[in-house]
Design a protein around this motif. Structure first.
Motif, short mmCIF file in Angstrom:
data_model
loop_
_atom_site.label_atom_id
_atom_site.label_comp_id
_atom_site.label_asym_id
_atom_site.label_seq_id
_atom_site.Cartn_x
_atom_site.Cartn_y
_atom_site.Cartn_z
N GLU A 17 0.90 -1.19 0.03
CA GLU A 17 -0.08 -0.05 -0.08
C GLU A 17 0.92 1.31 0.09
OE1 GLU A 17 -3.99 0.16 2.30
OE2 GLU A 17 -2.75 1.54 3.57
N LEU A 18 0.49 1.94 -1.09
CA LEU A 18 1.38 3.20 -1.18
C LEU A 18 0.69 4.42 -0.31
CD1 LEU A 18 3.76 5.00 -2.33
CD2 LEU A 18 2.60 5.13 -4.40
N ASN A 19 1.19 4.93 0.59
CA ASN A 19 0.63 6.08 1.29
C ASN A 19 0.86 7.39 0.54
OD1 ASN A 19 0.00 7.96 3.27
ND2 ASN A 19 1.11 7.11 4.98
N LEU A 20 -0.13 7.80 0.10
CA LEU A 20 -0.09 9.07 -0.71
C LEU A 20 -0.31 10.49 0.14
CD1 LEU A 20 -1.60 8.15 -3.95
CD2 LEU A 20 0.78 8.16 -3.76
N SER A 21 -0.32 10.27 1.50
CA SER A 21 -0.30 11.29 2.25
C SER A 21 0.97 12.03 2.58
CB SER A 21 -1.10 11.14 3.55
OG SER A 21 -2.51 10.90 3.40
N CYS A 22 1.95 11.13 2.18
CA CYS A 22 3.30 11.70 2.51
C CYS A 22 3.70 12.93 1.65
CB CYS A 22 4.23 10.65 2.25
SG CYS A 22 3.86 9.66 0.94
N PRO A 23 4.45 13.90 2.36
CA PRO A 23 4.69 15.01 1.64
C PRO A 23 5.47 14.88 0.13
CG PRO A 23 6.30 14.79 3.31
CD PRO A 23 5.29 13.54 3.46
N ASN A 24 5.32 15.69 -0.59
CA ASN A 24 6.20 15.70 -1.79
C ASN A 24 7.51 16.45 -1.67
OD1 ASN A 24 6.88 14.77 -4.39
ND2 ASN A 24 5.77 16.32 -5.36
N VAL A 25 7.29 17.73 -2.05
CA VAL A 25 8.38 18.65 -1.85
C VAL A 25 7.90 19.94 -0.91
CG1 VAL A 25 9.64 17.95 -3.89
CG2 VAL A 25 7.81 19.79 -4.15
N VAL A 26 8.80 20.41 -0.25
CA VAL A 26 8.48 21.32 0.78
C VAL A 26 7.82 22.70 0.04
CG1 VAL A 26 9.10 23.34 2.13
CG2 VAL A 26 10.27 20.99 2.18
N GLY A 27 6.63 23.17 0.21
CA GLY A 27 5.90 24.14 -0.57
C GLY A 27 4.86 23.77 -1.45
N LYS A 28 4.80 22.26 -1.50
CA LYS A 28 3.64 21.74 -2.53
C LYS A 28 2.79 21.21 -1.46
CE LYS A 28 3.88 20.40 -6.72
NZ LYS A 28 4.48 19.26 -7.81
N PRO A 29 1.52 20.73 -1.93
CA PRO A 29 0.76 19.88 -1.03
C PRO A 29 1.14 18.73 -0.77
CG PRO A 29 -0.44 20.76 -2.82
CD PRO A 29 0.96 21.39 -2.92
N GLN A 30 0.63 17.83 0.03
CA GLN A 30 0.88 16.56 0.03
C GLN A 30 0.52 15.70 -1.41
OE1 GLN A 30 -2.03 13.63 2.08
NE2 GLN A 30 -2.77 15.53 2.99
N ILE A 31 1.13 14.71 -1.74
CA ILE A 31 1.09 14.08 -3.04
C ILE A 31 -0.31 14.04 -3.45
CG2 ILE A 31 1.25 11.86 -4.32
CD1 ILE A 31 3.93 11.46 -2.88
#
Ligand SMILES: CC(C)(C)CCc1c(C(=O)O)[nH]c(=O)[nH]c1=O
Length: 312
Positions: free
Chosen positions: A125-139
């Motif tokens: 299960e890929l948790n897509l709530s993780c942050p992507n890059v600073v300044g952008k919303p979570q994935i």
């Protein structure tokens, strides 16, 4: 009554899973879950490539006498290899879900490449709530990035995989995320993750109650049940039938489980309340659900799964 579910090649003899993050960081936690008769399957704490201590304490707080929880754990976990070792160390009589959460696009890809190249044959299960890059919303709140990451994943990942989603609150967002997910051979969707960036205040001390992020954290527990039900219902109505549904968020009773099944959930997972009651909660939920089914004359969950009525 028959309370089972099927996701891909995996048969769940009970409907109950732990929500990733709760009661699942250590091998002992996972064994305790497995030892419980009414546990349907186990989900690991979302793993990163390397072990992480996570955020400073206090990072979890129960609120409103257990009606809710707020957390900013910061992905404390023992690293992917620890969970792979555990999942390859013995045979399991219940399905297992290995949750992963990279803190960058590249880490997500690397995590899944290592799983693809491993001997692990269970679910991922890929948790897509993780942050992507600073300044952008979570994935999961960045539809373009979600599309990009899943496109990359399915170039090489051939094992059963699903995604864990945060809650959405706009009908157009349900349309957008479902349109993206329907393009991929996903095994399942797990909805919802905690309701992001809530805040709880202690009036006595005039202070926040958790240390990280100036007291901001994900909200879980009974108070998020209406949001979880709405997300499961909305996604079930929009996703292709081959994508199965794990309903998560605010479950504390058999009635809540019944409600999630009406919304179309195939399985349910329990977080906050599991942390309060420990795995025996699954026995309580199962007997409460069975009693409701008997009362209503249902012999199988298939008779009412997804059959929520509107007031036409
Ligand atoms: C919030 C993240 C740290 C980016 C991912 C891990 C996670 C956490 C956490 O480890 O703080 N808490 C949640 O309620 N849901 C999650 O998915």
């Amino acid at each position: 009554p028959q309370m089972t579910a099927q996701i891909g090649n995996f048969t769940f003899k009970h409907l109950f899973l732990n929500a990733s993050g709760v009661y699942c960081r250590t091998k002992q936690n996972l064994d305790d879950l497995l030892d419980n008769q009414a546990t349907g399957g186990i989900v690991t704490k979302s793993a990163t490539l390397r072990s992480r201590k996570g955020n400073p304490n206090p990072r979890y707080h129960s609120i409103l006498n257990g009606a809710g929880s707020i957390n900013s754990m910061g992905l404390p976990n023992y690293g992917l290899q620890y969970y792979l070792d555990y999942l390859l160390s013995k045979s399991f009589d219940k399905p297992t879900i290995l949750s992963v959460a990279g803190t960058s696009f590249d880490e997500n890809i690397e995590l899944l490449k290592q799983i693809q190249d491993s001997d692990y044959q269970g679910m991922t299960e890929l948790n897509l709530s993780c942050p992507n890059v600073v300044g952008k919303p979570q994935i999961a709140y960045d539809f373009e990035t979600t599309n990009k990451i899943l496109t990359e994943v399915f170039k090489f990942f051939k094992k059963p995989i699903g995604v864990k989603l945060p809650p959405y609150f706009d009908l157009n967002h349900f349309d957008q995320i479902a349109k993206i997910l329907n393009q991929f051979p996903l095994d399942h969707v797990n909805s919802i993750n905690s309701v992001g960036n809530g805040l709880w205040i202690d009036i006595e001390t005039e202070s926040v109650v958790i240390k990280p992020k100036k007291g901001f954290g994900g909200i879980g527990g009974k108070m998020v049940l209406p949001t979880g039900l709405a997300n499961v219902r909305a996604l079930r109505e929009r996703l292709k039938p081959s994508i199965k549904m794990i309903g998560t968020g605010g479950i504390t009773s058999g009635k809540d489980v019944f409600a999630y099944l009406l919304c179309g959930a195939d399985l349910v997972s329990v977080g906050t309340q599991l942390g309060i009651e420990s795995p025996k909660i699954f026995n309580r939920l199962e007997s409460e659900l069975a009693a409701i089914m008997v009362e209503k004359g249902y012999t199988s969950v298939n008779e009412f799964r997804g059959k929520l009525k509107s007031l036409e």
